[in-house]
Design a protein around this motif. Structure first.
Motif, PDB file in Angstrom:
ATOM      1  N   LEU A 277      29.127 -59.120  30.382  1.00 52.06           N
ATOM      2  CA  LEU A 277      30.411 -59.233  31.090  1.00 52.06           C
ATOM      3  C   LEU A 277      30.304 -58.658  32.498  1.00 52.06           C
ATOM      4  N   LEU A 278      29.665 -57.499  32.618  1.00 49.66           N
ATOM      5  CA  LEU A 278      29.510 -56.887  33.936  1.00 49.66           C
ATOM      6  C   LEU A 278      28.619 -57.745  34.829  1.00 49.66           C
TER       7      LEU A 278
ATOM      8  N   ALA B  16      28.171 -60.915  34.804  1.00 47.51           N
ATOM      9  CA  ALA B  16      28.845 -62.142  35.225  1.00 47.51           C
ATOM     10  C   ALA B  16      29.715 -61.915  36.452  1.00 47.51           C
ATOM     11  N   LYS B  17      30.236 -60.712  36.605  1.00 50.12           N
ATOM     12  CA  LYS B  17      31.117 -60.406  37.725  1.00 50.12           C
ATOM     13  C   LYS B  17      30.403 -59.667  38.863  1.00 50.12           C
ATOM     14  N   LEU B  18      29.151 -59.292  38.616  1.00 52.67           N
ATOM     15  CA  LEU B  18      28.499 -58.345  39.513  1.00 52.67           C
ATOM     16  C   LEU B  18      28.166 -58.938  40.876  1.00 52.67           C
ATOM     17  N   ASP B  19      27.633 -60.169  40.898  1.00 51.49           N
ATOM     18  CA  ASP B  19      27.225 -60.753  42.176  1.00 51.49           C
ATOM     19  C   ASP B  19      28.406 -60.838  43.134  1.00 51.49           C
ATOM     20  N   ARG B  20      29.548 -61.326  42.631  1.00 52.27           N
ATOM     21  CA  ARG B  20      30.716 -61.423  43.501  1.00 52.27           C
ATOM     22  C   ARG B  20      31.179 -60.031  43.946  1.00 52.27           C
ATOM     23  N   THR B  21      31.153 -59.063  43.009  1.00 56.24           N
ATOM     24  CA  THR B  21      31.585 -57.707  43.353  1.00 56.24           C
ATOM     25  C   THR B  21      30.727 -57.122  44.470  1.00 56.24           C
TER      26      THR B  21
ATOM     27  N   ASP C 199      32.039 -67.066  45.251  1.00 55.50           N
ATOM     28  CA  ASP C 199      31.440 -65.786  44.816  1.00 55.50           C
ATOM     29  C   ASP C 199      31.076 -64.875  45.990  1.00 55.50           C
TER      30      ASP C 199
ATOM     31  N   GLU D 103      31.359 -58.894  47.757  1.00 54.11           N
ATOM     32  CA  GLU D 103      32.631 -58.454  48.361  1.00 54.11           C
ATOM     33  C   GLU D 103      32.463 -57.082  49.001  1.00 54.11           C
TER      34      GLU D 103
END
Length: 300
Positions: free
Chosen positions: A64-65, A67-72, A139, A75
């Motif tokens: 889960l982390l 999957a969101k990490l690249d965008r985070t 992303d 940003e």
């Protein structure tokens, strides 16, 4: 700051088979990496990795982390560039995603002039389909996209759109370059090199051919401009591209741009896209303006 470092480290770990491999890539001691991962697990209150004799794998929480990490991270990098702008710095990184058919003809000259004015700015360039371009903006891995037929998305805004005629690019002496050689009834009999059906321009070509009553089946499928150039030269294949993509070859007489017949006009939408809801950095805003100027000057 420690959490941000740990997130960067975890992003590398997700692409490796062991902590030792990840530590080697990061040029840190494995124990240091393990400590950062443990701190991240403590912060998330969940195990992120399962360690075993065959290496590591992500837990459900780790997946889960990841999957969101690249965008985070993208940003966070974007915010860092905006903070640099507030400090009056004029460096940093700008990401650009471009269709390969216009990358060298439109983007490269603009970047060359831009780099001369802002030598501290680095550019990260990617090529691919229009869908790839939209995903890159979504992303936050790019700031600008120059692509054909940008798909509708709430994440992007099209700031400049130009209609760009496509031509049949042929080697000199090919029958298509002769009088009457580009009629619809003959086009289906030639050898073609076209991008795959995942590209918007290919979909448009197929539709235009069907509406004109002919069927073009490519002998070769290749999106790479270098491969298309080689197949035109070595295999006598025909490609479909803007004149600007082969401007040097056309000027030198080593390739010919032939208009499509009136019954089969092939004209594509070249779109300059930006994030719809993300503040641009200084570099991204200046490069956008330069690209808009270049697009306004395009001629068929």
């Amino acid at each position: 700051m420690a959490k941000i470092v740990a997130l960067h480290y975890f992003a590398v770990v997700t692409r490796c088979s062991s902590l030792r491999d990840a530590a080697t890539q990061l040029d840190i001691h494995p124990n240091v990496l393990a400590r950062h991962i443990s701190q991240l697990e403590y912060y998330m209150d969940a195990p992120l990795l399962e360690r075993g004799p065959l290496g590591i794998r992500l837990t459900a929480a780790g997946e889960l982390l990841a999957a969101k990490l690249d965008r985070t991270i993208n940003e966070l990098d974007h915010v860092a560039r905006l903070i640099d702008d507030l400090k009056g710095l004029r460096g940093g990184l700008v990401g650009v995603h471009a269709a390969e058919g216009v990358a060298s003809a439109v983007l490269v000259p603009v970047l060359a002039a831009f780099s001369a004015r802002y030598p501290q700015v680095r550019a990260r360039l990617r090529t691919g389909t229009a869908k790839d371009a939209v995903r890159a903006i979504e992303d936050a891995s790019c700031d600008l996209a120059l692509t054909f037929f940008a798909p509708a998305s709430d994440a992007i805004a099209v700031v400049r759109r130009v209609r760009l005629p496509q031509f049949i690019i042929a080697p000199p002496g090919h029958p298509v370059t002769q009088a009457g050689g580009a009629v619809c009834t003959l086009l289906g009999s030639y050898r073609w090199v076209l991008p795959g059906p995942e590209f918007g321009v290919r979909t448009f070509i197929d539709r235009a051919a069907a509406e004109a009553g002919c069927r073009i089946v490519p002998t070769f499928e290749a999106a790479s401009l270098a491969l298309q150039r080689a197949l035109i030269r070595e295999a006598g294949a025909l490609a479909v591209l803007p004149r600007a993509a082969f401007a040097d070859e056309i000027a030198a007489g080593t390739m010919v741009a032939v208009p499509f017949p009136e019954a089969m006009p092939v004209e594509t939408s070249l779109d300059l896209c930006v994030p719809a809801d993300r503040q641009p950095s200084f570099a991204a805003e200046r490069l956008r303006r330069d690209l808009e100027t270049a697009l306004m000057q395009l001629r068929p």
